[in-house]
Design a protein around this motif. Sequence first.
Motif, mmCIF file in Angstrom:
data_model
loop_
_atom_site.group_PDB
_atom_site.id
_atom_site.type_symbol
_atom_site.label_atom_id
_atom_site.label_comp_id
_atom_site.label_asym_id
_atom_site.label_seq_id
_atom_site.Cartn_x
_atom_site.Cartn_y
_atom_site.Cartn_z
ATOM 1 N N TYR A 117 0.820 -1.212 0.000
ATOM 2 C CA TYR A 117 0.000 0.000 0.000
ATOM 3 C C TYR A 117 0.857 1.267 0.000
ATOM 4 O O TYR A 117 0.318 2.369 -0.039
ATOM 5 C CB TYR A 117 -0.921 0.013 1.225
ATOM 6 C CG TYR A 117 -1.887 -1.146 1.290
ATOM 7 C CD1 TYR A 117 -2.378 -1.754 0.135
ATOM 8 C CD2 TYR A 117 -2.295 -1.650 2.530
ATOM 9 C CE1 TYR A 117 -3.254 -2.817 0.208
ATOM 10 C CE2 TYR A 117 -3.184 -2.721 2.605
ATOM 11 C CZ TYR A 117 -3.650 -3.303 1.447
ATOM 12 O OH TYR A 117 -4.526 -4.370 1.524
ATOM 13 N N THR A 128 2.436 2.920 2.193
ATOM 14 C CA THR A 128 1.857 3.842 3.169
ATOM 15 C C THR A 128 2.689 5.097 3.419
ATOM 16 O O THR A 128 2.152 6.218 3.354
ATOM 17 C CB THR A 128 1.582 3.101 4.491
ATOM 18 O OG1 THR A 128 0.721 1.990 4.207
ATOM 19 C CG2 THR A 128 0.914 4.016 5.498
ATOM 20 N N GLY A 158 -1.392 1.854 -4.317
ATOM 21 C CA GLY A 158 -1.102 0.433 -4.205
ATOM 22 C C GLY A 158 -0.142 0.061 -5.312
ATOM 23 O O GLY A 158 -0.175 0.646 -6.400
ATOM 24 N N LEU A 188 -7.726 -2.868 -4.304
ATOM 25 C CA LEU A 188 -7.218 -1.527 -4.028
ATOM 26 C C LEU A 188 -8.337 -0.492 -4.078
ATOM 27 O O LEU A 188 -8.391 0.422 -3.239
ATOM 28 C CB LEU A 188 -6.117 -1.170 -5.032
ATOM 29 C CG LEU A 188 -4.815 -1.965 -4.882
ATOM 30 C CD1 LEU A 188 -3.865 -1.660 -6.025
ATOM 31 C CD2 LEU A 188 -4.157 -1.671 -3.541
ATOM 32 N N SER A 242 -7.914 3.161 -2.422
ATOM 33 C CA SER A 242 -6.801 3.632 -3.242
ATOM 34 C C SER A 242 -7.328 4.299 -4.507
ATOM 35 O O SER A 242 -8.382 3.925 -5.037
ATOM 36 C CB SER A 242 -5.877 2.470 -3.616
ATOM 37 O OG SER A 242 -5.310 1.884 -2.473
#
Length: 292
Positions: free
Chosen positions: A212, A214, A225, A251, A256
């Motif tokens: 992901y 992050t 993603g 996702l 996302s």
Amino acid sequence: MPYAAIPALPAEVVFQRFVLERLHQFPQLPQHFIWQVAVGEEQVQFFYKYLPWDTAFFGRAMARLHAVLFSSRVSLAQLTAAVQQFAQHLTKTRQQHCYCEVATADPLLLTALGRAGWATIETRLQYYHPLTQLPATRYAVRAATSADSNAVQRVGATNRNPFDRFHADPFFSPEEGDVFLGEYAAATVRGYADVVLVPAQEVVDSFLAVSYLTPDAHLLGLPLGRVLLTAVGSRNQGWHRQLLSETLWHLKERGSTWALLTTQATNRAVVHNCELLGFRLGGVTQIVSWQA
């Protein structure tokens, strides 16, 4: 850099929030170094890091070059000389291998690296998907668990891609590349990836690992993603497209807005599936490597 492929991100935003921020932090991180050399009246800076995990795994000292900074006044001859001196520095610090990823849009650096003896190992295509129109057909997939670790390791190790970085670089033997990618695949199940998708109703002979991203998504202000690694064995033939399709749905459902994927220009099957599923080509990069 894959983020440069996203049209919603202006280049200056990527530079300010990601590149500049990371370069400022670089020397404060463990095993990260900035080495610079004077060429005439100019300075060339090399941002690189040692790779302790890779070094331990392969039993040879390894590094990664992340960036080379120089002014527009630096000539090709000067940049080539700087790269040669950087290689001498690597040798003095007992490094045996170093690689970097360079955008094809940076021909001066690519040419200098080539003239200094660095080999082009891989041409990478950087794809992105806006996650607006998703495939209509759904497939039965599930998240891999620790119980799938051995199966995923086997799939990663036994389905060799001769054009990936570890198999195209003569520094590694084909067998070393197989074992490394098997370990990498198993690590994705053990927590290196955020999720690993496998077929839900088939023997596990394929997988697709997703990150992901992050920290980077936070810096860039976009939920993202990225496909980290995927492999498909003969018993799951055709499952790459299905796993990739379900990755887009996964996702999208988690919020996302963009999916990223990198593959080799030689990987026609993956390129074909990307085009069928609505991915768009955002950039091209080269992997180059040096060895002592």
